[in-house]
Write a protein that holds these residues in place. Structure first.
Motif, PDB file in Angstrom:
ATOM      1  N   ASP A  96       0.837  -1.206   0.000  1.00 17.38           N
ATOM      2  CA  ASP A  96       0.000   0.000   0.000  1.00 17.38           C
ATOM      3  C   ASP A  96       0.877   1.263   0.000  1.00 17.38           C
ATOM      4  O   ASP A  96       2.105   1.191   0.136  1.00 17.38           O
ATOM      5  N   GLY A  97       0.241   2.402  -0.181  1.00 11.93           N
ATOM      6  CA  GLY A  97       0.953   3.668  -0.313  1.00 11.93           C
ATOM      7  C   GLY A  97       1.829   4.016   0.880  1.00 11.93           C
ATOM      8  O   GLY A  97       2.920   4.566   0.723  1.00 11.93           O
ATOM      9  N   ASP A  98       1.363   3.667   2.078  1.00 14.45           N
ATOM     10  CA  ASP A  98       2.128   3.980   3.289  1.00 14.45           C
ATOM     11  C   ASP A  98       3.462   3.244   3.319  1.00 14.45           C
ATOM     12  O   ASP A  98       4.492   3.826   3.670  1.00 14.45           O
ATOM     13  N   VAL A  99       3.421   1.979   2.949  1.00 14.62           N
ATOM     14  CA  VAL A  99       4.661   1.176   2.948  1.00 14.62           C
ATOM     15  C   VAL A  99       5.650   1.746   1.924  1.00 14.62           C
ATOM     16  O   VAL A  99       6.859   1.834   2.189  1.00 14.62           O
ATOM     17  N   ALA A 100       5.114   2.139   0.756  1.00 11.87           N
ATOM     18  CA  ALA A 100       5.978   2.721  -0.280  1.00 11.87           C
ATOM     19  C   ALA A 100       6.635   4.000   0.227  1.00 11.87           C
ATOM     20  O   ALA A 100       7.842   4.197   0.058  1.00 11.87           O
ATOM     21  N   LYS A 101       5.836   4.865   0.897  1.00 10.68           N
ATOM     22  CA  LYS A 101       6.387   6.112   1.447  1.00 10.68           C
ATOM     23  C   LYS A 101       7.472   5.820   2.473  1.00 10.68           C
ATOM     24  O   LYS A 101       8.541   6.423   2.470  1.00 10.68           O
ATOM     25  N   ARG A 102       7.165   4.872   3.345  1.00 14.01           N
ATOM     26  CA  ARG A 102       8.131   4.525   4.404  1.00 14.01           C
ATOM     27  C   ARG A 102       9.417   3.961   3.805  1.00 14.01           C
ATOM     28  O   ARG A 102      10.520   4.310   4.245  1.00 14.01           O
ATOM     29  N   SER A 103       9.277   3.092   2.802  1.00 13.02           N
ATOM     30  CA  SER A 103      10.479   2.475   2.224  1.00 13.02           C
ATOM     31  C   SER A 103      11.362   3.517   1.544  1.00 13.02           C
ATOM     32  O   SER A 103      12.589   3.458   1.640  1.00 13.02           O
ATOM     33  N   VAL A 104      10.749   4.502   0.877  1.00 13.23           N
ATOM     34  CA  VAL A 104      11.534   5.570   0.238  1.00 13.23           C
ATOM     35  C   VAL A 104      12.250   6.402   1.311  1.00 13.23           C
ATOM     36  O   VAL A 104      13.428   6.756   1.162  1.00 13.23           O
ATOM     37  N   LEU A 152      20.839   7.626  10.276  1.00 13.63           N
ATOM     38  CA  LEU A 152      20.299   6.585  11.167  1.00 13.63           C
ATOM     39  C   LEU A 152      18.983   7.049  11.791  1.00 13.63           C
ATOM     40  O   LEU A 152      17.995   6.301  11.823  1.00 13.63           O
ATOM     41  N   LEU A 153      18.979   8.299  12.267  1.00 16.62           N
ATOM     42  CA  LEU A 153      17.762   8.844  12.888  1.00 16.62           C
ATOM     43  C   LEU A 153      16.637   8.960  11.864  1.00 16.62           C
ATOM     44  O   LEU A 153      15.485   8.616  12.142  1.00 16.62           O
ATOM     45  N   TYR A 154      17.005   9.440  10.663  1.00 18.41           N
ATOM     46  CA  TYR A 154      16.013   9.641   9.593  1.00 18.41           C
ATOM     47  C   TYR A 154      15.348   8.303   9.217  1.00 18.41           C
ATOM     48  O   TYR A 154      14.116   8.215   9.144  1.00 18.41           O
ATOM     49  N   ALA A 155      16.195   7.282   9.028  1.00 16.33           N
ATOM     50  CA  ALA A 155      15.655   5.953   8.670  1.00 16.33           C
ATOM     51  C   ALA A 155      14.781   5.413   9.798  1.00 16.33           C
ATOM     52  O   ALA A 155      13.705   4.846   9.557  1.00 16.33           O
ATOM     53  N   THR A 156      15.213   5.618  11.044  1.00 17.82           N
ATOM     54  CA  THR A 156      14.440   5.140  12.192  1.00 17.82           C
ATOM     55  C   THR A 156      13.088   5.847  12.270  1.00 17.82           C
ATOM     56  O   THR A 156      12.063   5.206  12.534  1.00 17.82           O
ATOM     57  N   VAL A 157      13.104   7.174  12.015  1.00 17.59           N
ATOM     58  CA  VAL A 157      11.850   7.951  12.045  1.00 17.59           C
ATOM     59  C   VAL A 157      10.863   7.369  11.029  1.00 17.59           C
ATOM     60  O   VAL A 157       9.690   7.137  11.354  1.00 17.59           O
ATOM     61  N   TRP A 158      11.342   7.103   9.809  1.00 15.47           N
ATOM     62  CA  TRP A 158      10.445   6.581   8.771  1.00 15.47           C
ATOM     63  C   TRP A 158       9.977   5.164   9.061  1.00 15.47           C
ATOM     64  O   TRP A 158       8.949   4.724   8.568  1.00 15.47           O
ATOM     65  N   MET A 159      10.732   4.437   9.884  1.00  9.93           N
ATOM     66  CA  MET A 159      10.319   3.067  10.220  1.00  9.93           C
ATOM     67  C   MET A 159       9.322   3.063  11.374  1.00  9.93           C
ATOM     68  O   MET A 159       8.418   2.249  11.406  1.00  9.93           O
ATOM     69  N   VAL A 160       9.516   3.970  12.337  1.00  7.54           N
ATOM     70  CA  VAL A 160       8.807   3.867  13.619  1.00  7.54           C
ATOM     71  C   VAL A 160       7.663   4.876  13.770  1.00  7.54           C
ATOM     72  O   VAL A 160       6.563   4.511  14.173  1.00  7.54           O
ATOM     73  N   VAL A 161       7.938   6.142  13.433  1.00 10.23           N
ATOM     74  CA  VAL A 161       7.001   7.228  13.760  1.00 10.23           C
ATOM     75  C   VAL A 161       5.755   7.181  12.860  1.00 10.23           C
ATOM     76  O   VAL A 161       5.827   6.731  11.700  1.00 10.23           O
ATOM     77  N   ASP A 162       4.645   7.646  13.408  1.00  8.65           N
ATOM     78  CA  ASP A 162       3.392   7.721  12.659  1.00  8.65           C
ATOM     79  C   ASP A 162       3.568   8.621  11.430  1.00  8.65           C
ATOM     80  O   ASP A 162       4.227   9.665  11.520  1.00  8.65           O
ATOM     81  N   LEU A 163       2.970   8.232  10.302  1.00 10.35           N
ATOM     82  CA  LEU A 163       3.215   8.946   9.028  1.00 10.35           C
ATOM     83  C   LEU A 163       2.846  10.428   9.092  1.00 10.35           C
ATOM     84  O   LEU A 163       3.484  11.255   8.444  1.00 10.35           O
TER      85      LEU A 163
END
Lengths: 202, 102
Positions: A96-104, A152-163
């Motif tokens: 779904d779109g959220d996963v795509a956003k997070r992966s980018v 590292l922080l940026y990748a963690t934010v995109w993995m963990v934090v609410d969109l």
């Protein structure tokens, strides 16, 4: 990486990106400009490399520059192919779109880490006194660390934090990274002071 | 990676890297900080060059060394300095000698 392997990787990624761009063009023709840019970008970069290669005289410096350019194409190809794979998977309803956003977002974080890691390895020309080179090197080392920690922080934010909160959280990555580096540096200086006389300067 | 571990495993080489953190130095300037012989220092420099942790620039007869650490290598050096690691390559366990049949 060996020059031949690097060239082969860059060519493979160029073909992959062009293929993915073409597949997305077929799926969503209304975004043709975007897909055309992704299809033509890397071949255009290759053309520029070949033109520069022909125009410059034979030298070790030229070969090094060419190697750097091809490495850049390979890196760009890696990022583009991953982004296009995510877009294609989204278009094909595999994710779904959220996963795509997070992966980018995670990929951008990884890119920052990669860029920051190699930054201090790129040395400035050594002047007669060496003082300026030392300052440049210290700055490069600090910026390299900043990019790695921020990545590292940026990748963690995109993995963990609410969109919905990622925009605010990603804004904080660089200031927080600065604080982390200063804190780690203080701890390090404290731990190594009087240890072996090799106190860091950066 | 093995070359990097080998280079960072020695306290003298770690101290060389620590000194180069402050500024680029010639081989002579670096050698002044140690009590070991010049050939030994040359061997240490060679290990560091091979691991791509330093860059050597020769102008005339003077060789100037500069630090060439990635962030990951810098972090590894930091850990090694703080914890005083002696990173040794893995060695095979010796098998007990077989007793001769009487």
């Amino acid at each position: 990486m060996q020059p031949k392997t690097l060239t082969a990787t860059a060519v493979t990624l160029t073909v992959l990106v062009a293929g993915l761009g073409a597949a997305l063009w077929v799926q969503r023709p209304e975004l043709s400009t975007r897909w055309a840019a992704s299809v033509l970008f890397l071949p255009g970069a290759w053309l520029a490399v070949l033109l520069v290669d022909k125009a410059c005289a034979q030298s070790a410096r030229r070969l090094k520059t060419k190697h750097e350019l091809i490495r850049g194409i390979a890196s760009a190809g890696g990022i583009l192919s991953l982004s296009l794979i995510a877009a294609l998977a989204q278009e094909s309803y595999l994710i779904d779109g959220d996963v795509a956003k997070r992966s980018v977002g995670v990929m951008l974080g990884l890119l920052l880490i990669f860029m920051g890691n190699v930054m201090p390895k790129k040395l400035a020309p050594l002047d007669s006194e060496g003082a300026r080179a030392a300052k440049t090197q210290a700055t490069q080392r600090f910026v390299g660390w900043l990019f790695v920690v921020a990545g590292l922080l940026y990748a963690t934010v995109w993995m963990v934090v609410d969109l919905e909160q990622t925009a605010m959280a990603t804004l904080l990555t660089f200031p927080v990274a600065c604080l982390v580096i200063v804190f780690v540096r203080l701890v390090y200086v404290r731990a190594t002071s009087g240890n072996n006389g090799s106190e860091p300067s950066a | 990676m093995n070359k990097i571990f080998k280079a960072l495993s020695d306290p003298t080489r770690r101290k060389v890297l620590g000194l180069l953190r402050q500024q680029p130095m010639t081989a002579g300037e670096l050698t002044e900080h140690f009590t070991v012989s010049k050939p030994t220092m040359s061997a240490h420099f060679a290990v560091l060059r091979e691991a791509d942790l330093v860059e050597a620039e020769k102008v005339g007869r003077v060789v100037t060394y500069r630090l060439k650490l990635s962030v990951l290598e810098d972090a590894m050096l930091g850990f090694a300095q703080v914890f005083g690691m002696e990173m040794k390559p893995a060695t095979k366990k010796r098998r007990p000698a077989k007793r001769k049949a009487k």
